[in-house]
Design a protein around this motif. Sequence first.
Motif, PDB file in Angstrom:
ATOM      1  N   ILE A  15       1.224  -1.229   0.259  1.00 24.41           N
ATOM      2  CA  ILE A  15      -0.065   0.008   0.005  1.00 24.41           C
ATOM      3  C   ILE A  15       0.718   1.115   0.024  1.00 24.41           C
ATOM      4  CG2 ILE A  15      -1.508   1.484   1.537  1.00 24.41           C
ATOM      5  CD1 ILE A  15      -2.227  -1.218   2.216  1.00 24.41           C
ATOM      6  N   ARG A  16       1.898   0.966   1.158  1.00 23.87           N
ATOM      7  CA  ARG A  16       2.437   2.456   0.607  1.00 23.87           C
ATOM      8  C   ARG A  16       3.476   2.752  -0.615  1.00 23.87           C
ATOM      9  NH1 ARG A  16       4.705   0.537   5.792  1.00 23.87           N
ATOM     10  NH2 ARG A  16       6.221  -0.003   5.070  1.00 23.87           N
ATOM     11  N   GLU A  17       4.202   1.261  -1.230  1.00 21.10           N
ATOM     12  CA  GLU A  17       4.454   1.542  -2.556  1.00 21.10           C
ATOM     13  C   GLU A  17       3.247   2.157  -3.695  1.00 21.10           C
ATOM     14  OE1 GLU A  17       6.874  -1.447  -3.911  1.00 21.10           O
ATOM     15  OE2 GLU A  17       5.935  -2.731  -2.578  1.00 21.10           O
ATOM     16  N   TYR A  18       2.371   2.302  -3.658  1.00 21.52           N
ATOM     17  CA  TYR A  18       1.190   3.420  -4.541  1.00 21.52           C
ATOM     18  C   TYR A  18       1.144   3.699  -3.782  1.00 21.52           C
ATOM     19  CZ  TYR A  18      -2.601   3.648  -7.276  1.00 21.52           C
ATOM     20  OH  TYR A  18      -3.593   4.175  -8.287  1.00 21.52           O
ATOM     21  N   ASP A  19       0.588   3.688  -2.685  1.00 25.32           N
ATOM     22  CA  ASP A  19       0.413   4.881  -1.981  1.00 25.32           C
ATOM     23  C   ASP A  19      -0.926   5.687  -2.376  1.00 25.32           C
ATOM     24  OD1 ASP A  19       0.999   7.457   0.388  1.00 25.32           O
ATOM     25  OD2 ASP A  19       2.436   8.512  -1.022  1.00 25.32           O
ATOM     26  N   PRO A  20      -2.022   5.295  -2.557  1.00 29.05           N
ATOM     27  CA  PRO A  20      -3.182   5.616  -3.008  1.00 29.05           C
ATOM     28  C   PRO A  20      -3.787   6.830  -1.413  1.00 29.05           C
ATOM     29  CG  PRO A  20      -3.317   3.534  -0.736  1.00 29.05           C
ATOM     30  CD  PRO A  20      -2.167   3.742  -1.504  1.00 29.05           C
ATOM     31  N   ASP A  21      -4.651   7.791  -1.959  1.00 31.25           N
ATOM     32  CA  ASP A  21      -5.423   8.703  -1.050  1.00 31.25           C
ATOM     33  C   ASP A  21      -6.860   8.449  -0.695  1.00 31.25           C
ATOM     34  OD1 ASP A  21      -3.741  11.209  -1.954  1.00 31.25           O
ATOM     35  OD2 ASP A  21      -4.547  10.517  -4.375  1.00 31.25           O
ATOM     36  N   ILE A  22      -6.852   6.986  -1.397  1.00 30.26           N
ATOM     37  CA  ILE A  22      -8.575   6.440  -1.106  1.00 30.26           C
ATOM     38  C   ILE A  22      -7.790   5.033  -0.680  1.00 30.26           C
ATOM     39  CG2 ILE A  22     -10.956   5.821  -1.278  1.00 30.26           C
ATOM     40  CD1 ILE A  22     -10.820   8.661  -1.789  1.00 30.26           C
ATOM     41  N   LEU A  23      -8.127   3.643   0.033  1.00 29.99           N
ATOM     42  CA  LEU A  23      -8.351   2.944   0.036  1.00 29.99           C
ATOM     43  C   LEU A  23      -9.536   2.276   0.471  1.00 29.99           C
ATOM     44  CD1 LEU A  23      -6.921  -0.296  -0.332  1.00 29.99           C
ATOM     45  CD2 LEU A  23      -5.824   0.167   2.228  1.00 29.99           C
ATOM     46  N   MET A  24     -10.146   1.241  -0.165  1.00 28.25           N
ATOM     47  CA  MET A  24     -11.616   0.333   0.234  1.00 28.25           C
ATOM     48  C   MET A  24     -11.344  -0.792   0.375  1.00 28.25           C
ATOM     49  SD  MET A  24     -12.309   3.018  -2.404  1.00 28.25           S
ATOM     50  CE  MET A  24     -13.207   3.213  -3.118  1.00 28.25           C
ATOM     51  N   ALA A  25     -10.625  -1.669   1.329  1.00 24.73           N
ATOM     52  CA  ALA A  25     -10.072  -2.535   2.482  1.00 24.73           C
ATOM     53  C   ALA A  25     -11.741  -3.822   2.119  1.00 24.73           C
ATOM     54  CB  ALA A  25      -9.600  -2.771   3.207  1.00 24.73           C
ATOM     55  N   GLU A  26     -11.149  -5.059   2.010  1.00 26.63           N
ATOM     56  CA  GLU A  26     -12.658  -5.930   2.247  1.00 26.63           C
ATOM     57  C   GLU A  26     -11.998  -7.072   3.062  1.00 26.63           C
ATOM     58  OE1 GLU A  26     -12.591  -4.204  -1.575  1.00 26.63           O
ATOM     59  OE2 GLU A  26     -12.281  -5.334  -2.008  1.00 26.63           O
ATOM     60  N   GLU A  27     -13.068  -7.626   3.232  1.00 25.49           N
ATOM     61  CA  GLU A  27     -11.634  -8.988   4.840  1.00 25.49           C
ATOM     62  C   GLU A  27     -11.254  -8.235   5.319  1.00 25.49           C
ATOM     63  OE1 GLU A  27     -11.346 -12.654   2.806  1.00 25.49           O
ATOM     64  OE2 GLU A  27     -13.406 -13.008   1.552  1.00 25.49           O
ATOM     65  N   ILE A  28     -11.467  -7.778   6.338  1.00 29.17           N
ATOM     66  CA  ILE A  28     -10.558  -6.883   6.797  1.00 29.17           C
ATOM     67  C   ILE A  28     -10.951  -7.108   8.964  1.00 29.17           C
ATOM     68  CG2 ILE A  28     -11.484  -4.182   6.877  1.00 29.17           C
ATOM     69  CD1 ILE A  28      -8.174  -3.691   6.987  1.00 29.17           C
ATOM     70  N   GLU A  29     -10.418  -7.442   9.605  1.00 37.67           N
ATOM     71  CA  GLU A  29     -11.202  -7.686  10.466  1.00 37.67           C
ATOM     72  C   GLU A  29     -10.253  -6.642  11.551  1.00 37.67           C
ATOM     73  OE1 GLU A  29     -11.873 -12.872  10.273  1.00 37.67           O
ATOM     74  OE2 GLU A  29      -9.719 -11.911  11.259  1.00 37.67           O
ATOM     75  N   VAL A  30     -11.163  -6.712  13.012  1.00 37.20           N
ATOM     76  CA  VAL A  30     -10.649  -5.822  13.912  1.00 37.20           C
ATOM     77  C   VAL A  30     -10.500  -7.065  15.672  1.00 37.20           C
ATOM     78  CG1 VAL A  30     -12.136  -3.661  13.126  1.00 37.20           C
ATOM     79  CG2 VAL A  30     -13.007  -5.112  14.255  1.00 37.20           C
ATOM     80  N   GLY A  31     -10.925  -8.010  15.977  1.00 39.70           N
ATOM     81  CA  GLY A  31     -10.989  -8.520  16.936  1.00 39.70           C
ATOM     82  C   GLY A  31     -11.342 -10.065  16.865  1.00 39.70           C
ATOM     83  N   SER A  32     -10.891 -10.779  16.019  1.00 40.47           N
ATOM     84  CA  SER A  32     -10.992 -11.751  15.773  1.00 40.47           C
ATOM     85  C   SER A  32      -9.818 -12.768  16.099  1.00 40.47           C
ATOM     86  CB  SER A  32     -11.143 -11.815  14.089  1.00 40.47           C
ATOM     87  OG  SER A  32     -12.234 -11.608  13.346  1.00 40.47           O
ATOM     88  N   LYS A  33     -11.024 -14.107  16.901  1.00 37.27           N
ATOM     89  CA  LYS A  33      -9.710 -15.067  17.170  1.00 37.27           C
ATOM     90  C   LYS A  33      -9.200 -15.817  16.031  1.00 37.27           C
ATOM     91  CE  LYS A  33      -9.422 -19.765  19.819  1.00 37.27           C
ATOM     92  NZ  LYS A  33     -11.155 -20.162  19.988  1.00 37.27           N
ATOM     93  N   ARG A  34      -9.294 -16.180  15.029  1.00 40.88           N
ATOM     94  CA  ARG A  34      -8.553 -16.494  13.810  1.00 40.88           C
ATOM     95  C   ARG A  34      -7.592 -15.933  13.834  1.00 40.88           C
ATOM     96  NH1 ARG A  34     -11.985 -16.104   8.184  1.00 40.88           N
ATOM     97  NH2 ARG A  34     -12.374 -13.680   8.456  1.00 40.88           N
ATOM     98  N   SER A  35      -7.462 -14.171  13.546  1.00 43.93           N
ATOM     99  CA  SER A  35      -6.471 -13.126  13.099  1.00 43.93           C
ATOM    100  C   SER A  35      -5.707 -12.461  14.768  1.00 43.93           C
ATOM    101  CB  SER A  35      -6.683 -12.291  11.799  1.00 43.93           C
ATOM    102  OG  SER A  35      -7.848 -11.057  13.179  1.00 43.93           O
TER     103      SER A  35
END
Length: 364
Positions: free
Chosen positions: A70-90
């Motif tokens: 992501i830093r290499e491309y350096d977008p102004d806006i990123l839409m991320a899918e399948e991202i987790e914030v508090g899951s046991k598996r991750s």
Amino acid sequence: MKFTREDVPRFKAYTEHPAPVAQPTALKVMAWNVKYGACRIDFWFDFWGDRVQMTPTEVTDCLGKVAALIREYDPDILMAEEIEVGSKRSAYIDQVRFLLENTNLRYAAYMPAWDSRYVPSEGVGRIDMGNAILSRYPITQAEHIRQKDRTDQDVLTETFYLNRSIGRAEVDVGGGRTIAAYVVHTEAYDQDGTKQAHIQQIHDTLREETLPWVLGGDLNELPPVCDERAAPGTPESCEGKLRLSHFLDERASSIGTDFEQPPYTPSVMKQYYDDFEPFIPLSRYGVGEENQRRYFTHSILGPDMLNDQGVPGDWNRTLDYLFIRKGEVWTDTDVIQGPGRLGVQSDALRLSDHAPVAGTWRLP
């Protein structure tokens, strides 16, 4: 999930990142299904592995490489899918926060899709997965819009299953200008037309948007090169134009399970190409696999695994997209499949089962 449309949490990076261009005339945009920070670890539902949980080191190592791309491309806006914030598996890692602190993106909004205190299947446990919009510019409002739930599941499965939604964020790009960014991830495994209903609702929502807008996400559908309903030999037939089934990463053991790939219906995407501006137009996408290969965005199987015929995994179909309003202009668009695309040197094939899609949107 009882809401129709409701606000979602917004976040700001603690790290001081470089300020973006003031009052930009164009925005670099990226959409990426980041596979919950698993890179190429094979899970039980993929039918190529048996993993259920990851260690903290595995997740942070993977996310570090995702953030580097992501830093290499350096977008102004990123839409991320399948991202987790508090899951046991991750390993309960807040992946939205990780990307905020380890890229130049300064603001974020998170839209949960699968929020369950406990999922009994295979010992998955606590899960909190969804989509996110991250931006270098302030996000002033964020919400998600409920999408139709599946109707083809038993009551127990339905209780613990995902609830899809359309994510929308308003972004202040300066000079009194606000744009709307959308992130989507439609259903993949339904047999009752849920995915098609999701795609239609997303289209209708964009038609109603009054702000300048950009959409990015995983639509789980192929480009409308042809009409899957057309008889063989007719001009609209998909014969020789677009592969609809028997992809190299489909495993025979998945047939008849809840994770069998349903038939693709690319005709439902035609209205997007008629009414909006795709980042890769059909004239560029081409006809036949040899022409289309450089724009494929998905492969369940990674490059170090062999399929049942002994072929290593590689990108084999297009499911991920960027769109803007009809008549607006894209420049420098591509699928970042691997080193050398849009100046990126990271190998995306090793970082997720989806490739990032990216381009520059010239603001209207």
